[in-house]
Design a protein around this motif. Sequence first.
Motif, PDB file in Angstrom:
ATOM      1  N   GLN A 197       8.060 -25.172 -60.478  1.00  0.00           N
ATOM      2  CA  GLN A 197       8.696 -23.958 -59.966  1.00  0.00           C
ATOM      3  C   GLN A 197       8.114 -23.595 -58.602  1.00  0.00           C
ATOM      4  N   ARG A 199       7.412 -21.046 -55.484  1.00  0.00           N
ATOM      5  CA  ARG A 199       7.247 -19.623 -55.215  1.00  0.00           C
ATOM      6  C   ARG A 199       7.022 -19.436 -53.722  1.00  0.00           C
ATOM      7  N   ASN A 200       7.579 -18.349 -53.189  1.00  0.00           N
ATOM      8  CA  ASN A 200       7.468 -18.116 -51.756  1.00  0.00           C
ATOM      9  C   ASN A 200       6.116 -17.501 -51.409  1.00  0.00           C
ATOM     10  N   HIS A 202       5.073 -14.630 -51.085  1.00  0.00           N
ATOM     11  CA  HIS A 202       4.673 -13.457 -51.863  1.00  0.00           C
ATOM     12  C   HIS A 202       4.723 -13.717 -53.371  1.00  0.00           C
ATOM     13  N   GLY A 203       4.794 -14.985 -53.760  1.00  0.00           N
ATOM     14  CA  GLY A 203       4.732 -15.339 -55.171  1.00  0.00           C
ATOM     15  C   GLY A 203       6.029 -15.172 -55.929  1.00  0.00           C
ATOM     16  N   GLN A 204       7.133 -14.954 -55.231  1.00  0.00           N
ATOM     17  CA  GLN A 204       8.424 -14.778 -55.893  1.00  0.00           C
ATOM     18  C   GLN A 204       9.106 -16.128 -56.107  1.00  0.00           C
ATOM     19  N   PRO A 205       9.759 -16.351 -57.256  1.00  0.00           N
ATOM     20  CA  PRO A 205      10.397 -17.642 -57.542  1.00  0.00           C
ATOM     21  C   PRO A 205      11.482 -17.981 -56.521  1.00  0.00           C
ATOM     22  N   VAL A 206      11.575 -19.273 -56.193  1.00  0.00           N
ATOM     23  CA  VAL A 206      12.617 -19.779 -55.300  1.00  0.00           C
ATOM     24  C   VAL A 206      13.455 -20.782 -56.076  1.00  0.00           C
ATOM     25  N   ASN A 231       3.946 -22.018 -53.011  1.00  0.00           N
ATOM     26  CA  ASN A 231       3.302 -22.584 -54.191  1.00  0.00           C
ATOM     27  C   ASN A 231       4.281 -23.395 -55.036  1.00  0.00           C
ATOM     28  N   SER A 233       4.349 -24.454 -58.991  1.00  0.00           N
ATOM     29  CA  SER A 233       3.706 -24.239 -60.283  1.00  0.00           C
ATOM     30  C   SER A 233       4.210 -25.233 -61.313  1.00  0.00           C
ATOM     31  N   TYR A 240       0.273 -26.440 -53.420  1.00  0.00           N
ATOM     32  CA  TYR A 240       0.739 -25.568 -52.347  1.00  0.00           C
ATOM     33  C   TYR A 240       0.825 -26.301 -51.015  1.00  0.00           C
TER      34      TYR A 240
END
Length: 327
Positions: A197, A199-200, A202-206, A231, A233, A240
């Motif tokens: 997964q 993440r941008n 700011h840790g939000q899923p992309v 990131n 995950s 990263y």
Amino acid sequence: MKVKHFAFGIGLIALILLTSGVMADSDTGIEYEYQNGISVLTIDDVEIKVNTFGNVPIFHYNKAAGLNYTVLFKQLVEYQDLNEDGVFQYNESLAGSPIFSLMSVKWTFSGFEVEEEAGITTAVHFNFTSSQIMGVFQPDLEIVITAHLYLEGQEIDGYELEAGELKFDLYISGWDWAEEDSFLAVRFDITPSEGAQFRNTHGQPVDTGVNSTNLEKKAQLVENKMKQQFNISAANEVGYFGFANQSQIKTLAENQYRHSNVNASYSSNGAGTLQVFLSFEHFDELIYDPSIGSYTIDDETEGTPLSIIAAIAPLVVFAVLRKRKEN
């Protein structure tokens, strides 16, 4: 060319997951080899490969626990920031300046330069240098990719380096600008193993299952932090792609390097690959330092900042010893 450095470090005890300047737990240090056009670096449970197959520089990051991903250094694109958002979108590409594919470059490997202490390899450096630009576009372009791996963790000019991180410097000069007020976007394609997964910053899923090419979104950078990152995950492993919020540029008019802000945009090809575009203002020479790495999330400490863990660890040890004394 100013050389930046990076390093690999892990904590010595479980309570302190990461501390600056700690030596990696490896009896053999860094292992390295170059075969069939591929540079291979191994340190503890991480293997990093760098090659220029197909003339496109590729970075492969593999961890024994199962996390793996690739980063392709793919394109250079000159553009006008038509919507003034500070980042690249494909509809802003200049018609008079074709997209430059790294497939047009032939590369030369420099060989390894190593540092040793007591028979242990503590640092490895190597270059891939553009030796020939094929075709009629950008004949004077020069690109140097300088990779550094250190056994000991450190912080370089405010850029914090995590365990297992490969720091690679980009030096670019000789770009033939089509416009005087345009920008240059450098594109990297990041492809992880299936099921990971993104993440941008700011840790939000992309969602990389949706094709958003031509709809590039601006990455909102974390304030007061030099190192930004996307990131990847996978279970309790996080890979990263790190990038600094500033570069060093030189122009003929100024004739000296100065710091310049760097912004980013991103999109997906719809097949699991994240396309990252780093934007640079007009330059005659550019030095920039991206990186790749990973870390492991401890289930019991997930979401807890490492600095807090490091701070409370001595208190925990003290409390245990005091309790034993009371008993």
